[in-house]
Design a protein around this motif. Structure first.
Motif, PDB file in Angstrom:
ATOM      1  N   LEU A 105       0.789  -1.233   0.000  1.00 46.61           N
ATOM      2  CA  LEU A 105       0.000   0.000   0.000  1.00 46.61           C
ATOM      3  C   LEU A 105       0.821   1.284   0.000  1.00 46.61           C
ATOM      4  O   LEU A 105       0.312   2.342  -0.371  1.00 46.61           O
ATOM      5  N   ARG A 106       2.079   1.220   0.403  1.00 41.17           N
ATOM      6  CA  ARG A 106       2.883   2.429   0.635  1.00 41.17           C
ATOM      7  C   ARG A 106       2.876   3.403  -0.543  1.00 41.17           C
ATOM      8  O   ARG A 106       2.750   4.610  -0.367  1.00 41.17           O
ATOM      9  N   SER A 107       3.012   2.915  -1.756  1.00 42.96           N
ATOM     10  CA  SER A 107       3.153   3.828  -2.896  1.00 42.96           C
ATOM     11  C   SER A 107       1.883   4.622  -3.202  1.00 42.96           C
ATOM     12  O   SER A 107       1.925   5.574  -3.976  1.00 42.96           O
ATOM     13  N   PHE A 108       0.769   4.285  -2.579  1.00 41.00           N
ATOM     14  CA  PHE A 108      -0.489   5.000  -2.829  1.00 41.00           C
ATOM     15  C   PHE A 108      -0.906   5.889  -1.664  1.00 41.00           C
ATOM     16  O   PHE A 108      -1.952   6.534  -1.708  1.00 41.00           O
ATOM     17  N   ALA A 109      -0.091   5.931  -0.613  1.00 40.84           N
ATOM     18  CA  ALA A 109      -0.473   6.608   0.629  1.00 40.84           C
ATOM     19  C   ALA A 109      -0.690   8.108   0.476  1.00 40.84           C
ATOM     20  O   ALA A 109      -1.516   8.680   1.175  1.00 40.84           O
ATOM     21  N   ALA A 110       0.005   8.759  -0.425  1.00 43.72           N
ATOM     22  CA  ALA A 110      -0.171  10.205  -0.582  1.00 43.72           C
ATOM     23  C   ALA A 110      -1.587  10.542  -1.051  1.00 43.72           C
ATOM     24  O   ALA A 110      -2.201  11.502  -0.570  1.00 43.72           O
ATOM     25  N   LEU A 172      -5.577   0.178  -8.439  1.00 47.09           N
ATOM     26  CA  LEU A 172      -4.356   0.980  -8.418  1.00 47.09           C
ATOM     27  C   LEU A 172      -3.158   0.180  -8.904  1.00 47.09           C
ATOM     28  O   LEU A 172      -2.274   0.711  -9.571  1.00 47.09           O
ATOM     29  N   GLU A 173      -3.122  -1.094  -8.542  1.00 45.64           N
ATOM     30  CA  GLU A 173      -2.012  -1.959  -8.939  1.00 45.64           C
ATOM     31  C   GLU A 173      -2.444  -3.408  -8.769  1.00 45.64           C
ATOM     32  O   GLU A 173      -3.178  -3.739  -7.838  1.00 45.64           O
ATOM     33  N   ARG A 174      -1.949  -4.253  -9.659  1.00 44.19           N
ATOM     34  CA  ARG A 174      -2.289  -5.675  -9.609  1.00 44.19           C
ATOM     35  C   ARG A 174      -0.997  -6.490  -9.583  1.00 44.19           C
ATOM     36  O   ARG A 174      -0.091  -6.250 -10.366  1.00 44.19           O
ATOM     37  N   THR A 175      -0.957  -7.452  -8.671  1.00 42.22           N
ATOM     38  CA  THR A 175       0.112  -8.445  -8.662  1.00 42.22           C
ATOM     39  C   THR A 175      -0.562  -9.803  -8.840  1.00 42.22           C
ATOM     40  O   THR A 175      -1.798  -9.886  -8.911  1.00 42.22           O
ATOM     41  N   GLU A 176       0.239 -10.835  -8.870  1.00 40.28           N
ATOM     42  CA  GLU A 176      -0.332 -12.166  -9.021  1.00 40.28           C
ATOM     43  C   GLU A 176      -1.234 -12.529  -7.839  1.00 40.28           C
ATOM     44  O   GLU A 176      -2.255 -13.187  -8.008  1.00 40.28           O
ATOM     45  N   GLN A 177      -0.880 -12.064  -6.638  1.00 38.80           N
ATOM     46  CA  GLN A 177      -1.626 -12.424  -5.436  1.00 38.80           C
ATOM     47  C   GLN A 177      -2.737 -11.451  -5.057  1.00 38.80           C
ATOM     48  O   GLN A 177      -3.750 -11.859  -4.498  1.00 38.80           O
ATOM     49  N   GLU A 178      -2.536 -10.150  -5.285  1.00 45.19           N
ATOM     50  CA  GLU A 178      -3.524  -9.180  -4.794  1.00 45.19           C
ATOM     51  C   GLU A 178      -3.643  -7.959  -5.680  1.00 45.19           C
ATOM     52  O   GLU A 178      -2.792  -7.696  -6.527  1.00 45.19           O
ATOM     53  N   ILE A 179      -4.714  -7.229  -5.414  1.00 40.24           N
ATOM     54  CA  ILE A 179      -4.991  -5.990  -6.131  1.00 40.24           C
ATOM     55  C   ILE A 179      -5.151  -4.876  -5.109  1.00 40.24           C
ATOM     56  O   ILE A 179      -5.942  -5.004  -4.156  1.00 40.24           O
ATOM     57  N   ALA A 180      -4.397  -3.797  -5.288  1.00 41.69           N
ATOM     58  CA  ALA A 180      -4.570  -2.602  -4.472  1.00 41.69           C
ATOM     59  C   ALA A 180      -5.655  -1.766  -5.141  1.00 41.69           C
ATOM     60  O   ALA A 180      -5.629  -1.552  -6.349  1.00 41.69           O
ATOM     61  N   MET A 181      -6.610  -1.313  -4.339  1.00 37.49           N
ATOM     62  CA  MET A 181      -7.716  -0.506  -4.854  1.00 37.49           C
ATOM     63  C   MET A 181      -7.857   0.740  -3.988  1.00 37.49           C
ATOM     64  O   MET A 181      -7.528   0.721  -2.800  1.00 37.49           O
ATOM     65  N   GLY A 182      -8.345   1.816  -4.580  1.00 33.81           N
ATOM     66  CA  GLY A 182      -8.508   3.054  -3.831  1.00 33.81           C
ATOM     67  C   GLY A 182      -9.744   3.817  -4.258  1.00 33.81           C
ATOM     68  O   GLY A 182     -10.261   3.615  -5.352  1.00 33.81           O
ATOM     69  N   ARG A 183     -10.161   4.692  -3.374  1.00 29.21           N
ATOM     70  CA  ARG A 183     -11.302   5.570  -3.650  1.00 29.21           C
ATOM     71  C   ARG A 183     -11.028   6.934  -3.030  1.00 29.21           C
ATOM     72  O   ARG A 183     -10.679   7.040  -1.855  1.00 29.21           O
ATOM     73  N   LYS A 184     -11.165   7.971  -3.849  1.00 30.08           N
ATOM     74  CA  LYS A 184     -11.033   9.349  -3.362  1.00 30.08           C
ATOM     75  C   LYS A 184     -12.283   9.696  -2.549  1.00 30.08           C
ATOM     76  O   LYS A 184     -13.400   9.274  -2.888  1.00 30.08           O
ATOM     77  N   LEU A 185     -12.081  10.470  -1.498  1.00 32.82           N
ATOM     78  CA  LEU A 185     -13.207  10.876  -0.648  1.00 32.82           C
ATOM     79  C   LEU A 185     -13.485  12.361  -0.745  1.00 32.82           C
ATOM     80  O   LEU A 185     -14.604  12.790  -0.532  1.00 32.82           O
ATOM     81  N   LEU A 186     -12.472  13.147  -1.026  1.00 34.66           N
ATOM     82  CA  LEU A 186     -12.657  14.611  -1.104  1.00 34.66           C
ATOM     83  C   LEU A 186     -12.277  15.114  -2.485  1.00 34.66           C
ATOM     84  O   LEU A 186     -11.502  14.543  -3.185  1.00 34.66           O
TER      85      LEU A 186
END
Length: 186
Positions: A105-110, A172-186
């Motif tokens: 998750l780190r690369s999407f934290a901003a 946001l990003e896909r690997t073989e094992q998992e997918i990082a997903m995000g949603r903007k709130l503001l």
């Protein structure tokens, strides 16, 4: 049809939340080291350090049947999680899973500073409780001025991916094992 309420987490929910965390990860629940790691990595930080960002789906007897747990600031979570949960652990599964959670998750934290975990007992799924839990958390985060939220879902979890996409999360990003997903709130 049972009636469920969505409410803030309370300390009395701890045992039920732990049971849901382990019970919804049945591949790991029989191995004591994996059970401990699941709780250390996906449960204890949130209910111990940020209980105000956690919500429960409760049945008619006020027993937790599902939850949504959240850390609202990735940077603060990473530092405290590493220092108080990963480093002191002598469990090799925690030492493996914990850093993987951070790295995923780190690369999407901003853009997506908050992250969440959501689980429901199997017999309580497909009744709108996931949506109600997500509604409660996202309204709470918006009130606090949090700009976005993210999560990781197993790449083979079609039900989960569909739920998050319907709720407005983007990949946001896909690997073989998992997918990082995000949603903007503001």
């Amino acid at each position: 049809m049972p009636m469920y309420t969505i409410r803030p987490y309370q300390e009395k929910d701890r045992e039920a939340v732990e049971g849901i965390c382990v019970g919804t990860s049945e591949n790991f629940s029989r191995n004591p080291l994996m059970r401990e790691a699941l709780l250390q990595v996906f449960c204890h930080y949130y209910i111990e350090k940020e209980p105000g960002n956690c919500f429960i789906a409760a049945d008619e007897d006020d027993r937790a049947v599902g939850y949504i747990l959240c850390a609202e600031n990735f940077t603060e979570w990473e530092q405290l999680f590493q220092k108080e949960y990963i480093e002191p652990s002598d469990n090799p599964a925690t030492k493996m899973m914990g850093p993987g959670t951070i790295e995923g998750l780190r690369s999407f934290a901003a853009d997506y500073p908050a992250h969440l975990h959501i689980d429901l007992n199997e017999d309580c799924q497909r009744q709108g409780l996931g949506t109600r839990l997500m509604d409660a958390l996202l309204a709470h985060l918006k009130e606090k001025g949090v700009s976005g939220v993210m999560l990781c879902v197993a790449a083979d979890n079609e039900k989960g991916k569909g739920f998050y996409q319907k709720y407005g999360f983007i990949e946001l990003e896909r690997t073989e094992q998992e997918i990082a997903m995000g949603r903007k709130l503001l």
